[in-house]
Write an enzyme that holds these catalytic residues in place. Structure first.
Site, PDB file in Angstrom:
ATOM      1  N   ASP A  24       0.780  -1.416  -0.035  1.00 19.38           N
ATOM      2  CA  ASP A  24       0.127   0.091   0.073  1.00 19.38           C
ATOM      3  C   ASP A  24       0.883   1.207   0.006  1.00 19.38           C
ATOM      4  O   ASP A  24       0.510   2.194   0.468  1.00 19.38           O
ATOM      5  CB  ASP A  24      -1.061  -0.005   1.197  1.00 19.38           C
ATOM      6  N   LYS A  65       1.708   2.326  -5.037  1.00 16.74           N
ATOM      7  CA  LYS A  65       2.711   1.589  -6.430  1.00 16.74           C
ATOM      8  C   LYS A  65       1.708   1.700  -7.362  1.00 16.74           C
ATOM      9  O   LYS A  65       2.048   2.130  -8.545  1.00 16.74           O
ATOM     10  CB  LYS A  65       2.804   0.078  -5.800  1.00 16.74           C
ATOM     11  N   GLY A 124      -4.487  -4.541  -3.984  1.00 17.36           N
ATOM     12  CA  GLY A 124      -5.317  -3.324  -4.262  1.00 17.36           C
ATOM     13  C   GLY A 124      -4.765  -2.172  -4.689  1.00 17.36           C
ATOM     14  O   GLY A 124      -3.996  -1.563  -3.622  1.00 17.36           O
TER      15      GLY A 124
END
Ligand code: IMO
Ligand code: MG
Length: 424
Positions: free
Chosen positions: A13, A16, A40
């Site tokens: 997280d 990226k 995600g």
């Protein structure tokens, strides 16, 4: 552009998705090399929010090619849903811009269920995303996994699925007291997925090396982060793949000699979802404040992320094992209002100072961080596009990070939107 890897240098997280979105306009092909839909990756374009789980976020750029390499694990149901969701939002997806390695392993229904059953039985829970990632990689290593290419061969799929269910159904009924999986249902469902995905399937290693020979540039999109890596992370509170740059070659078939540059993506602070040690974690009040300011809720599971100060012990280790060429510092703007900002520079445990990432889990989980404090800048930064225009204290902060890590900063993100970035 040459062949570049973007790797998460913390616990995932790091931002990226946004960085890939920016860099991929200069790359011909973007490739996921590991992980699955536990990832995600969020991208904001013209107030539209896109969250990618398996497909590289580069798919938003027309005429760019996206590849899911053999090192990734693919839940075909989730992938087809992701493809459909994007098509509904007018993003064209065909075999021309999406290619999937036939050698990637497939997440089966029993993997997803086993993931949650194993978690429920554990005393020290990992806090997995529940997507079946660990059990799928475990089957790959146990040599009983089912690969994407197997979904296209009814005989092979039958043989492998029968073998798997013979063992898995015993485990499900005898160990976990669950009901049996039905061969017929899964066989039919997965043959169907094979037919829906077959046009995308290729030998991705041959394809990528062929394109490299034609001087095409490749961007490798890391998922998760260095401290979730199965070998180098805070084991056992990790994911089940090699998220570090070392995973690129085994996860795509592109040899290390073809990789030109590694960009480490870090947040200006630290976050972690799930369980496990986190030495620089904030106390509750600041955690809540930063979580709300940085919208720190998991893009995959919606879970609130744990937040803390930047930990240079971790990121220094990351830059060594990833051979980092450049640094991208994301979400600097989230710190805009703070009066004082701290950087963890070492750990202290039982009177001893640790300046390097400790292997001993007891040290890592019980150590107190040693901090350096710097004054905040208390000025909004999101509108700034030039490094020299950043407040003096903000420059002092990122330059101190640069000094501690020994890596040059190339990008500073100061907001969620595409253009909210400073390039040095
Ligand atoms: P991106 O790519 C943050 C974490 C889970 C859990 C551990 C193991 O968005 O940065 P798993 O389901 O992989 O077996 O869970 O890893 N985790 C992530 N944390 N970002 C991710 O991906 C993650 N993918 C897995 O929360 O602690
Ligand atoms: Mg994420």
């Amino acid at each position: 552009m040459s062949n570049v890897v973007v790797v998460g240098a913390q616990w995932g997280d790091e931002g990226k998705g946004k960085l890939i979105d920016i860099l991929s306009k200069d790359a011909d092909i973007t490739v996921r090399y590991q992980g699955g839909n536990n990832a995600g990756h969020t991208v904001v374009v013209d107030k539209q929010v896109y969250v990618f789980h398996l497909i590289p976020s580069a798919i938003l750029h027309r005429r760019k090619i996206c590849v899911i390499g053999n090192g990734a694990v693919i839940d075909p149901k989730a992938l087809l849903e992701e493809i459909d969701g994007l098509i509904k939002r007018q993003i064209a997806i065909t075999e021309k811009n999406l290619k999937i390695s036939g050698l990637a392993h497939v997440v089966m229904p029993y993997h997803r269920i086993l993931d949650s059953l194993r978690e429920a039985k554990r005393v020290n829970k990992i806090g997995t995303t529940g997507r079946g990632i660990g059990p799928c990689y475990a089957d790959k290593v146990s040599r009983c996994g089912i690969r994407v290419i197997d979904l296209l061969n009814p005989n092979i799929l039958k043989e492998k699925l029968e073998d798997n269910l013979r063992e898995k159904n015993e485990i499900f009924t005898k160990v976990y007291g669950q009901t049996n999986f039905d061969f017929g249902d899964i066989y039919k469902e997965y043959l169907g997925y094979g037919q829906q995905l077959k046009d995308y399937v290729c030998d991705a290693a041959l394809y990528l090396n062929g394109e490299i020979a034609k001087k095409k540039s490749i961007l490798f999109e890391g998922a998760q982060g260095t401290f979730l890596d199965i070998d180098f992370g805070t084991y056992p509170f990790v994911t089940s793949s090699n998220s570090i740059v070392g995973g690129v070659s085994s996860g795509t078939g592109v040899p290390p000699t073809k990789i030109d540059k590694v960009i480490a993506c870090v947040k200006a602070y630290t976050t972690r979802v799930g369980e496990g040690p986190f030495p620089t974690e904030f106390a509750d009040q600041l955690k809540e404040e930063i979580r709300n300011r940085g919208h720190e809720f998991g893009a995959t599971t919606g879970r609130p992320r744990r937040c803390g100060w930047f930990d240079s012990v971790l990121v220094k280790y990351s830059s060594i094992i990833n051979g980092v060429s450049e640094l991208a510092i994301m979400k600097l703007d989230v710190l805009d209002e703070l009066k004082e900002i701290k950087i963890g520079t070492a750990y202290r445990y039982q009177g001893k100072i640790y300046r390097e990432f400790p292997m001993d889990f007891e040290v890592l989980s019980k150590a107190e961080p040693v901090y350096e404090a710097m004054p905040g800048w208390q000025t909004p930064t999101s509108g700034i596009r030039q490094y020299s225009k950043l407040p003096k204290n903000a420059r002092a902060y990122v330059e101190r990070l640069e000094e501690l890590l020994g890596v040059k900063i190339k990008y500073i993100s100061i907001g969620t939107k595409r253009d909210e970035i400073i390039v040095l």
